[in-house]
Design a protein around this motif. Structure first.
Motif, PDB file in Angstrom:
ATOM      1  N   UNK A   8      71.735  47.337  42.953  1.00 21.17           N
ATOM      2  CA  UNK A   8      72.155  47.090  41.571  1.00 21.17           C
ATOM      3  C   UNK A   8      71.637  45.747  41.067  1.00 21.17           C
ATOM      4  N   UNK A   9      71.697  44.725  41.901  1.00 19.36           N
ATOM      5  CA  UNK A   9      71.153  43.424  41.523  1.00 19.36           C
ATOM      6  C   UNK A   9      69.650  43.481  41.329  1.00 19.36           C
ATOM      7  N   UNK A  10      68.978  44.238  42.181  1.00 23.23           N
ATOM      8  CA  UNK A  10      67.523  44.397  42.052  1.00 23.23           C
ATOM      9  C   UNK A  10      67.161  45.074  40.742  1.00 23.23           C
ATOM     10  N   UNK A  11      67.920  46.094  40.370  1.00 25.08           N
ATOM     11  CA  UNK A  11      67.646  46.805  39.118  1.00 25.08           C
ATOM     12  C   UNK A  11      67.837  45.863  37.927  1.00 25.08           C
ATOM     13  N   UNK A  12      68.886  45.045  37.955  1.00 22.27           N
ATOM     14  CA  UNK A  12      69.089  44.080  36.863  1.00 22.27           C
ATOM     15  C   UNK A  12      67.896  43.126  36.768  1.00 22.27           C
ATOM     16  N   UNK A  13      67.412  42.648  37.914  1.00 21.88           N
ATOM     17  CA  UNK A  13      66.255  41.754  37.906  1.00 21.88           C
ATOM     18  C   UNK A  13      65.010  42.453  37.367  1.00 21.88           C
ATOM     19  N   UNK A  14      64.844  43.723  37.709  1.00 22.92           N
ATOM     20  CA  UNK A  14      63.672  44.468  37.247  1.00 22.92           C
ATOM     21  C   UNK A  14      63.596  44.534  35.728  1.00 22.92           C
TER      22      UNK A  14
END
Length: 79
Positions: free
Chosen positions: A39-45
């Motif tokens: 989920x954090x990775x998706x926000x960063x993307x």
């Protein structure tokens, strides 16, 4: 922009793996973003300009493949 010209996102639910990979990549001149969950990775993307993703496939909550699938669908150049 950095020396290598790229930003790498490191995604792994093991904090030590994130730390080691991030350190190696930064030492080689890459800008590094890190997340310990999908989920954090998706926000960063969606917030950052990312050139490459290194992800663990098997993570506790969601797989690394799910983040790559979302990245591929939403980032036209990744196709």
């Amino acid at each position: 922009m950095n020396e290598r010209g790229g930003t790498v996102l490191v995604v792994d639910d093991e904090p030590n793996a994130v730390k080691v990979l991030s350190s190696i990549l930064a030492g080689e001149g890459y800008s590094v973003l890190a997340s310990e969950d999908v989920d954090g990775a998706i926000r960063l993307m969606f917030r950052e300009d990312i050139d490459a993703v290194i992800t663990d496939i098997r993570m506790r909550a969601r797989t690394g493949c799910s983040s790559l699938s979302i990245w591929q669908r939403t980032m036209p150049i990744s196709r």
